[in-house]
Design an enzyme around this catalytic site. Structure first.
Site, PDB file in Angstrom:
ATOM      1  N   ALA A 509       0.843  -1.211   0.000  1.00 38.36           N
ATOM      2  CA  ALA A 509       0.000   0.000   0.000  1.00 38.36           C
ATOM      3  C   ALA A 509       0.869   1.250   0.000  1.00 38.36           C
ATOM      4  O   ALA A 509       0.584   2.221  -0.711  1.00 38.36           O
ATOM      5  CB  ALA A 509      -0.941  -0.004   1.202  1.00 38.36           C
ATOM      6  N   ASN A 648      -7.969   2.250   2.913  1.00 36.26           N
ATOM      7  CA  ASN A 648      -9.328   1.729   2.734  1.00 36.26           C
ATOM      8  C   ASN A 648      -9.728   0.950   3.975  1.00 36.26           C
ATOM      9  O   ASN A 648      -9.285  -0.182   4.178  1.00 36.26           O
ATOM     10  CB  ASN A 648      -9.377   0.822   1.500  1.00 36.26           C
ATOM     11  N   GLN A 655      -7.865  -7.316   6.451  1.00 39.51           N
ATOM     12  CA  GLN A 655      -6.480  -7.752   6.570  1.00 39.51           C
ATOM     13  C   GLN A 655      -6.112  -7.990   8.030  1.00 39.51           C
ATOM     14  O   GLN A 655      -5.466  -8.977   8.374  1.00 39.51           O
ATOM     15  CB  GLN A 655      -5.536  -6.694   5.982  1.00 39.51           C
ATOM     16  N   GLY A 721      -0.399  -5.659   6.160  1.00 38.67           N
ATOM     17  CA  GLY A 721      -0.585  -7.025   5.651  1.00 38.67           C
ATOM     18  C   GLY A 721      -0.147  -8.119   6.597  1.00 38.67           C
ATOM     19  O   GLY A 721      -0.672  -9.228   6.559  1.00 38.67           O
ATOM     20  N   GLU A 722       0.839  -7.851   7.429  1.00 39.50           N
ATOM     21  CA  GLU A 722       1.409  -8.934   8.226  1.00 39.50           C
ATOM     22  C   GLU A 722       1.224  -8.780   9.726  1.00 39.50           C
ATOM     23  O   GLU A 722       1.282  -9.761  10.470  1.00 39.50           O
ATOM     24  CB  GLU A 722       2.894  -9.098   7.868  1.00 39.50           C
TER      25      GLU A 722
HETATM   26 MO1  MOS Z   1       5.187 -11.414   2.841  1.00 40.06          MO
HETATM   27  S1  MOS Z   1       5.719 -13.157   3.845  1.00 40.06           S
HETATM   28  O1  MOS Z   1       6.565 -10.481   3.120  1.00 40.06           O
HETATM   29  O2  MOS Z   1       4.970 -11.893   1.246  1.00 40.06           O
END
Ligand code: MOS
Length: 755
Positions: A509, A648, A655, A721-722
């Site tokens: 993003a 968003n 996520q 994301g993580e």
């Molecule tokens: Mo993520 S495991 O950095 O694609």
């Protein structure tokens, strides 16, 4: 926070712009791309984990009607080199030689007129091996433990004298933890389709790195990367498994070249366990020394990680854990353990998921040793300064996350004594842990065209790995150009488009939003320059810097407006096309040139000179453990995150929630089992590889703690994301301790460990 509350805070939720395409089947995943008259490939994989191929008998396979070709090391071994390994270093070979490095290694590729014929023939390929006893994992005879090699990416943070400070500390925790092997198991299988047109190769394959895959396969085949095109418009789950180049791709390309015909491969679920990467098992030794006030005086974290024989791949999460809490004395170290296994690779929060399990479990143990509330222990050790480097955090809202989550959860009603909270036959435990993830951003380029009708098309080789990437780019583009999102078309997932760094490390993003904003600004500049240069127009002599694009118009400082059609029409008489590149601070100026060559450069949240940049969060978990069966249920989770600007809220919420669920999975379910005698994965399917089903997923409340950060990057985006997965495993294990008084230091937490 409900999703409604999140929307009030963060603005309008935008449904995925590709949502309709996905639910109607119009979205083309790599293997959906139509190719003319394809042949079908099936992989033959080794049944031993270590040794050599002595002989291959292909007659029975060749006799299957429809078989067209069988590739082995004997007939194509010299035609390709091994793929470049993520993070450098060598990797295992596949068809290049007779050497077997791991169970399930590709030893032949059968190509036939039909999928069924290829499968039947593959089962008739006979291979004679000279087998040697393999080393499966830690403690296996023959496994070799080495300190990991140094280098820029492999720094083990160290400060002061942790050993002496630990020896002198009034309160100590000295404990060992371990995490198991895990596999990503994306729903979309590992597919590859290769098509040659003369010297030009097109590869359709799910990927997190369009230019990386292009360059990687070109290098393996010894051809000019300009002759290779990679296409991956949609990816059905990636999680790191599609960040690098695996060996299968080059062999499918060679099969297609030999045949003069497109070749499609659909690897099976079980083959995905060995032809792609995975999260290796880890071990940890953590020492925490603290004063009676709870303040840390010593932190040491040593990790051990399994890898293949030739590769030095490792994740090294001490780089994260050393930065979590204020501490004057820090020692971290990573060891790699070579075994006869396929090479591991990135899997969602690769370093942080296992290493934070160790730290956050140890912090919980320390809280009990001090008779201190575990959230208070984190507060006592909270810091706005990176404990390793002394740099300020760009922003750090860790305790705001804990406080918001604690209030929602009702944490103040927690009886701290283990085993004290019950409900009938259920013992109740409340546990918590810190979540974190470094904020990364990469270089990228993009092209934008804008018609006088106000239709914008933005093109960049970004990656839609299921995270809402198309929508994020569309939102930034629409906002920047003052257009409704319906007027924006986003093209990604094709190496013919301008390059974007690998979609990994939660950078997507931040990376794509900045380049989108930049290319829109380039468009605005062109429009404004043409406007002020038009002597007969309304803007003659105006300051072009003060003209903005808003609500489909060019708007001046006094509020004067001109329809976009006229403003765009003024630029070279029609549609406008601009190109822009964004090189974030901390990445060399040569980064864009590097991207074209397939390099995956990134400005890392832990590697900057000015600040240390992390997103933070807090997981609060309730578990219920049945007194007799020891069944573990988790009825509710409250997780709060602060990750800077949220582009968003709709997809961000998903996520965070998805990451949290995966963390629960990591705590209670997931474990790739390995047969120690054969070094073989035994539950390589979705029936035996346990993941939570809906009935296992509790009421999950996600709180998005507002955070403005103008130091992390211009748009203040930290990445989401993580972080959701990180720390959940510890929060669950800590809740299990609170319920039972039993400390589970070896994941996953399963019934048999609680009996
Ligand atoms: Mo993520 S495991 O950095 O694609």
């Amino acid at each position: 926070m409900s999703l409604d509350e999140a929307h009030r805070l963060y603005g309008k939720p935008t449904p995925r712009i590709d949502g309709a395409a996905k639910v109607t089947g119009a979205a083309r995943y790599a293997s959906d791309e139509p190719v003319e008259n394809p042949a079908f490939a099936w992989l033959v994989t080794s049944s031993i984990a270590r040794g050599r191929i002595v002989a291959m008998r292909l007659q029975a396979a060749q006799a299957v009607p429809g078989v067209l070709d069988i590739l082995t090391h004997e007939n194509v071994g010299g035609h390709a080199g091994p793929p470049p390994q993520m993070g450098g270093g060598p990797t295992t070979t596949t068809l290049e030689t007779d050497r077997i490095w791991h169970d399930g290694q590709i030893v032949a590729v059968v190509v036939a007129e039909s999928f069924e014929a290829a499968r039947e023939a593959a089962h008739k390929v006979e291979v004679d091996y000279a087998a040697e006893a393999p080393s499966a994992t830690f403690d296996s005879p023959g496994a070799e433990t080495l300190p990991r090699p140094g280098g820029e990416q492999h720094k083990d943070p160290t400060k002061g004298d942790a050993a002496a400070a630990f020896a002198a500390a009034p309160v100590k925790i000295d404990a060992r933890y371990s995490t198991p092997t895990q596999h990503h198991n994306p729903i979309e299988l590992f597919t590859t389709t290769c098509v040659w047109d003369g010297p030009h190769l097109t590869i359709y394959e799910p990927s997190q790195s369009m230019y990386g895959l292009k360059a990687g396969v070109a290098r393996q085949l010894g051809i000019d990367p300009d002759k290779v095109r990679t296409v991956s418009r949609y990816v059905g789950g990636a999680f790191g498994s599609r960040g690098g180049t695996t060996s299968r791709t080059a062999w499918i390309a060679i099969a297609a070249r030999r045949l003069g015909r497109p070749v499609k491969l659909m690897a099976t679920r079980d083959q995905g366990f060995t032809i792609a990467t995975y999260r290796a098992e880890t071990r940890h030794h953590v020492q925490l020394g603290a004063g009676r006030d709870g303040r840390l005086v010593a932190f040491s974290h040593e990790g051990w990680e399994v890898t293949s024989r030739p590769s030095t791949y490792n994740v090294g999460g001490g780089d994260t854990t050393a930065r979590m809490y204020a501490c004057p004395n820090i020692a971290t170290r990573v060891n790699i353990v070579h075994a006869d296994r396929n090479t591991p690779g990135f899997m969602r929060a690769p370093p942080d998921t296992p290493y934070m399990f160790a730290l956050e479990s140890a912090m919980d143990e320390l809280a009990y040793a001090l008779a201190m509330d575990p959230i208070e222990l984190r507060r006592v050790n909270d810091t706005q300064v990176d404990p390793v480097d002394g740099r300020p955090f760009s922003s750090r809202s860790l305790m705001k996350c804990f406080d918001a989550a604690a209030e929602k959860f009702g944490w103040s009603r927690r009886n701290p004594r283990p085993g004290s909270m019950t409900d009938g036959d259920w013992r109740i435990g409340w546990g918590c842990a810190t979540a974190c993830y470094p904020s990364n951003i990469g270089p990228a380029a993009a092209r934008l065209s804008l018609t006088p009708q106000g239709m914008a098309t933005i093109q960049l080789a970004g990656h839609e790995i299921g995270n809402g990437a198309y929508t994020v780019v569309a939102i930034t583009t629409a906002r920047s150009l003052g257009l409704p999102i319906e007027n924006v078309r986003v093209l990604m997932g094709d190496s013919d488009l301008p390059p974007v760094t690998v979609a990994g490390g939660s950078n997507n993003a931040a990376t794509t939003s900045h380049v989108a904003a930049k290319v829109c600004e380039a468009a605005r500049e062109r429009i404004a320059a043409a406007a002020v240069a038009d002597r007969s127009g309304p803007w003659a002599g105006a300051d072009p810097a003060r003209l903005r694009l808003e609500d489909g118009a060019l708007v001046g400082p006094s509020g004067a407006r001109e329809p976009l059609a006229r403003a765009v029409g003024r630029v070279s008489g029609g549609a406008l096309e601009v190109h822009a590149e964004n090189v974030p601070q901390g990445v060399p100026d040569t980064a864009i040139a590097g991207l074209y060559k397939g390099a995956a450069q990134m400005s890392r949240g832990t590697g900057r000179k000015d600040v240390t940049a992390f997103a933070f969060g807090a997981h609060l978990v309730e578990v219920r453990i049945h007194r007799r069966t020891c069944e573990v249920r988790s009825p509710r989770v409250v997780s709060a995150f602060s990750a800077g600007t949220i582009i968003n809220p709709l997809t961000a919420y998903s996520q965070f929630m998805g990451g949290t669920i995966w963390g629960l999975s990591s705590a209670l379910h997931e474990h790739t089992e390995i047969d120690l005698r054969t070094a073989r994965y035994t539950n390589d399917n979705l029936a035996d590889y346990l993941v939570p089903v809906n009935a296992d997923v509790p009421d999950i409340q996600i709180i998005m703690v507002p955070e403005a950060d103008d130091r992390v990057n211009p748009l203040g985006i930290k990445g989401i994301g993580e972080i959701g997965i990180v720390g959940m495993n510890a929060a669950v294990a800590n809740a299990v301790f609170h319920a039972t008084g039993k400390r589970i230091r070896e994941l996953p937490v399963r019934v048999e460990k609680l009996l």
